[in-house]
Design an enzyme around this catalytic site. Structure first.
Site, PDB file in Angstrom:
ATOM      1  CD  GLU A  96      -2.869  -1.295   2.307  1.00 52.07           C
ATOM      2  OE1 GLU A  96      -3.988  -1.737   2.112  1.00 52.07           O
ATOM      3  OE2 GLU A  96      -2.450  -0.975   3.439  1.00 52.07           O
ATOM      4  CB  CYS A 109       3.112   7.717   2.876  1.00 51.06           C
ATOM      5  SG  CYS A 109       3.519   6.495   4.129  1.00 51.06           S
ATOM      6  CB  CYS A 116       7.144  -5.107   8.517  1.00 51.79           C
ATOM      7  SG  CYS A 116       8.525  -4.266   9.327  1.00 51.79           S
ATOM      8  CB  CYS A 120       6.531  -2.436  15.937  1.00 49.03           C
ATOM      9  SG  CYS A 120       8.182  -1.982  15.410  1.00 49.03           S
ATOM     10  CB  CYS A 123       3.098  -1.702  13.557  1.00 52.21           C
ATOM     11  SG  CYS A 123       3.110  -1.309  11.798  1.00 52.21           S
ATOM     12  CB  CYS A 341       1.176   6.132  11.313  1.00 54.86           C
ATOM     13  SG  CYS A 341       1.898   7.615  10.702  1.00 54.86           S
TER      14      CYS A 341
END
Ligand code: SAH
Length: 348
Positions: A96, A109, A116, A120, A123, A341
Site C-alpha cells: 500500500e 508515503c 515487515c 512492533c 503496528c 500510520c
C-alpha cells in the site's frame, strides 16, 4: 523466443548494461539512452509506447525483457482527501502507498517491503510478516502513481516523499537507495533529496552506513520510548539494538549530515505516559539536534494499546518546546480508510 518466465525485468539493468545489450545485438549504444528515458523519466508500461524505436527494436526488447510495472488495484479516498492505493506487484503480492494532501504539500508515503519482519507490537503491518523486499522499480512506480494522482486530483505537483509505508527501508537498503537515486536523478523524477525522508526503527549499523554513504535525504526514527525496557517491550528490535547504540549512530549521522533528525513518538496509556518517560525523551533529544512528531495512535485491533490523554501529550510537548525542540502533535490522516500510520495491512 525467450520464454515468458525467462524474460528479465528490464529495469534491473543499469544504463551501461542496456548499452552492452544493444551493442551486442549490433545496435548503437545510444539506443540504450532512449530506452532508459522511456523506462524511467517517462515511466512507460509497454515497449510499444517507445515510439522513437523501430518495430524491430521493440520486438527485440519484448523477446528478452519484461516491464514489471505495478498496477494500482484499488484506490480509496478518505473524506480528508487522503488517497490510499493498494498496489499489485508483478507476482500478485500487494503493498500500500498513501497520498497525503495538506495546504502546502502533497506527500507520497511509500512502502519498501511486502509486510515487515520487525514485529512492533502496535503496528498492523507487523502482523503480515515479511514476504519480500520491493525492487527499486516497484518503489519508484509507487511514487510515479502518486505523482500522477496529485496532478489529476489536486492539480498540484508532488512535493515530498516519506518512506513510512509498509516495511523497514533500512532492511532493504540497496533497493531503497537505488530507487532514491532514480527519484532524485534528472534522468528520473528529478526531485530534491531534501524533500525525501526515510523512516526507520533505528537500526544503528545501517544509520552509520547511510552516514558513510553521504546520502542527502532526511532521517526519521520511530522512537516511541527513550527507556530501554519500555522500548524493548513494544519494539523487539531494541533488544539487539538498544538506545545507547542508536544514540552513537545518530551522533555519527549528525556529524556527517548536519540536519535535524525527526523522532516519531506515540504516547500510550499506561505504557509511556508518565513524567519519567517524558523526561527520558527530553534527555534523548539532547543527543543531536532534532524535532519531535507526537503521532496519534491508530487503533489496529481490540488489543491492549490505547492513545494517551491530551494532557499526557502536553506533558511531553511543553518541556521539549521550552528547551527549543520543535514538537508537533500530529492528528492522523486517512483513518477512515485505514491509511494512517501503522494501519497498512492490505485489508481491502
Ligand atoms: N519501519 C519504518 C517505516 C514504517 S513508518 C519505521 O518504523 O519507521 C510507520 C510509522 O508509523 C512508524 O513511525 C511506526 O512506528 C508508526 N506506527 C506503527 N503503528 C502505528 C499505529 N498503530 N499508530 C500510529 N503509528 C504507528
Amino acid at each position: 523466443m525467450v520464454k515468458e518466465e525467462q524474460r528479465r525485468d528490464i529495469r534491473k539493468l543499469s544504463l551501461d548494461q542496456l548499452k552492452e545489450f544493444f551493442v551486442s545485438h549490433g545496435d548503437k549504444a545510444f539506443r540504450a539512452t532512449q530506452v532508459h528515458e522511456w523506462l524511467w523519466k517517462k515511466s512507460v508500461k509497454d515497449f510499444d509506447q517507445m515510439s522513437n524505436l523501430s518495430l524491430q527494436t521493440r520486438e527485440l526488447l519484448k523477446q528478452h525483457f519484461s516491464i514489471n510495472h505495478i498496477h494500482v488495484d484499488n484506490m480509496q479516498r478518505s473524506n480528508d482527501g487522503t488517497i490510499k492505493n493498494a498496489v499489485k506487484l508483478h507476482d500478485g503480492l500487494i503493498v500500500e502507498s498513501v497520498l497525503i494532501p495538506t495546504e502546502n504539500r502533497i506527500t507520497a508515503c511509500v512502502s519498501s517491503q511486502v509486510g515487515c519482519s520487525l514485529d512492533c507490537k502496535f503496528c498492523a503491518t507487523a502482523r503480515l510478516k515479511r514476504m519480500r523486499n520491493l525492487n527499486p522499480d516497484e518503489i519508484y512506480d509507487q511514487v510515479v502513481a502518486i505523482k500522477e494522482q496529485s496532478e489529476l486530483f489536486f492539480g498540484r505537483p508532488l512535493t515530498n516523499i516519506v518512506f513510512m509505508g509498509m516495511g523497514e527501508p533500512l532492511l532493504n537498503y540497496a533497493n531503497v537507495i537505488s530507487a532514491i537515486d532514480k527519484i532524485t536523478s534528472p534522468k528520473g523524477l528529478n526531485m530534491a533529496a531534501k524533500r525525501l525522508t526515510v523512516s526507520t526503527v533505528g537500526i544503528a549499523k545501517m544509520i552509520i552506513k547511510m552516514a558513510d554513504d553521504e546520502v542527502k535525504f532526511n532521517l526519521a526514527v520511530s522512537l516511541h520510548s527513550a527507556v530501554n525496557e519500555t522500548r524493548s517491550s513494544i519494539m523487539p528490535i531494541n533488544d539487539t539494538n538498544p538506545l545507547e547504540e542508536l544514540a552513537e549512530a545518530l551522533k555519527y549521522w549528525y556529524s556527517k549530515r548536519k540536519r535535524k533528525v525527526t523522532y516519531e513518538y506515540v504516547v500510550w496509556d499506561g505504557v509511556n505516559d508518565t513524567i519519567e518517560h517524558a523526561r527520558a525523551l527530553l534527555k534523548f533529544c539532547k543527543i543531536v539536534p532534532c524535532k519531535v512528531n507526537i503521532i496519534e495512535y491508530n487503533k489496529i485491533d481490540e488489543g491492549g494499546y490505547k492513545q494517551a490523554s491530551d494532557e499526557a501529550l502536553r506533558m511531553y510537548q511543553e518541556p521539549l518546546e521550552s528547551h527549543g525542540i520543535t514538537t508537533r502533535i500530529r492528528k492522523s490522516r486517512g483513518k477512515d480508510i485505514d491509511a494512517a500510520c501503522g494501519q497498512l495491512a492490505n485489508k481491502t
